[in-house]
Enzyme design. Structure first.
Site, short mmCIF file in Angstrom:
data_model
loop_
_atom_site.label_atom_id
_atom_site.label_comp_id
_atom_site.label_asym_id
_atom_site.label_seq_id
_atom_site.Cartn_x
_atom_site.Cartn_y
_atom_site.Cartn_z
N ILE A 1 11.95 -22.66 45.80
CA ILE A 1 11.61 -23.75 46.71
C ILE A 1 10.54 -24.61 46.05
O ILE A 1 9.56 -24.08 45.52
CB ILE A 1 11.09 -23.22 48.06
CG1 ILE A 1 12.18 -22.41 48.77
CG2 ILE A 1 10.62 -24.37 48.95
CD1 ILE A 1 11.68 -21.70 50.02
N GLY A 2 10.73 -25.91 46.09
CA GLY A 2 9.72 -26.84 45.59
C GLY A 2 9.88 -28.16 46.32
O GLY A 2 10.98 -28.72 46.34
N TYR B 1 14.10 -23.53 36.39
CA TYR B 1 15.34 -23.85 35.66
C TYR B 1 16.39 -24.32 36.66
O TYR B 1 16.51 -23.79 37.76
CB TYR B 1 15.86 -22.60 34.94
CG TYR B 1 17.30 -22.75 34.46
CD1 TYR B 1 17.58 -23.50 33.32
CD2 TYR B 1 18.35 -22.17 35.16
CE1 TYR B 1 18.89 -23.67 32.88
CE2 TYR B 1 19.66 -22.33 34.73
CZ TYR B 1 19.93 -23.08 33.60
OH TYR B 1 21.23 -23.25 33.18
N HIS B 2 17.15 -25.34 36.26
CA HIS B 2 18.34 -25.76 37.01
C HIS B 2 19.51 -25.79 36.03
O HIS B 2 19.34 -26.16 34.85
CB HIS B 2 18.16 -27.14 37.63
CG HIS B 2 17.15 -27.20 38.71
ND1 HIS B 2 17.08 -26.27 39.71
CD2 HIS B 2 16.15 -28.09 38.95
CE1 HIS B 2 16.08 -26.58 40.54
NE2 HIS B 2 15.50 -27.67 40.09
N CYS C 1 8.44 -20.09 37.77
CA CYS C 1 7.48 -20.23 38.87
C CYS C 1 6.17 -19.50 38.60
O CYS C 1 5.46 -19.08 39.52
CB CYS C 1 8.09 -19.75 40.18
SG CYS C 1 9.57 -20.67 40.65
#
Length: 222
Positions: A152-153, A82-83, A182
């Site tokens: 992190i991605g 989610y962002h 995730c």
């Protein structure tokens, strides 16, 4: 575990307002092409997105529990993320051909970047071998409880990195309930933020801490 600096300072850019996800992807694609061609310096781009979900290359459709926000194919590694407002997203475009073509070391250094940033606010972030991201122990919730505070991605194209990290400053944590973040569904693992931990930190304060920790690990910025 510092990653050797390139030949020039990394450009440090902060965007105001919300950046649409497709616009961010298009910008990264263009900038990485310019870095590969030697037309532009490396870049760290700090932004916020409007509420949305992104699917990494390992994401599963069933990880979307409630598509209350748009879902985008991110093209990065990892699963569902989610962002949204109150979350600092840092897109990191670095040339690993010059710094050392070691993706595992790069990811470990991103983790260390987050851990050092959190330490500036007296928060102990920790890495886990079996779970991506940075975690905070929450013994007050339950024995063995841990919450994720940063994700992190990444993706690497011609040894230049794309995507990066997201750090929860003061997002609406209920927005994470629309997905399995995730791919971690165990009840003892949740999501937290600096605000949730009782730290009303401003985004500019977080940006200052991010920049200081980044320079310790990656070299100077401009």
């Amino acid at each position: 575990m510092p990653l050797p600096a390139g030949s020039a300072a990394v450009e440090w850019r902060v965007s105001e307002g919300f950046v649409a996800y497709p616009d961010a992807l298009a910008f990264m694609d263009a900038r990485v092409a310019d870095i590969v061609a030697g037309r532009a310096p490396e870049l760290v781009w700090l932004i916020e997105h409007p509420p949305l979900y992104t699917a990494g290359t390992s994401a599963h459709g069933e990880d979307v529990l409630d598509a209350r926000f748009p879902v985008f194919d991110a093209g990065r590694g990892g699963q569902m993320t989610y962002h949204g407002p109150g979350q600092r997203v840092a897109y990191v475009m670095l040339d690993l051909k010059r710094r050392g073509p070691d993706v595992r070391k790069f990811v470990a250094t991103l983790e260390e970047w987050i851990i050092r940033t959190l330490a500036a606010f007296n928060v102990r972030g920790e890495r886990r071998e079996d779970r991506i991201g940075v975690w905070v122990r929450r013994p007050e919730k339950a024995a063995g409880a841990e919450d994720k505070i940063a994700a992190i991605g990444i993706r690497v194209r011609q040894w230049v990195t794309l995507h990066g990290i997201s750090l929860n400053v003061e997002p609406d944590l209920t927005h994470f309930s629309g997905i399995v973040p995730c791919g971690v569904s165990e009840q003892r693992y949740g999501v937290t933020s600096l605000a949730d931990l009782g730290l009303p930190v401003t985004m500019p304060e977080v940006d200052m801490a991010l920049r200081a920790a980044f320079e310790e690990l990656f070299g100077t910025t401009r």
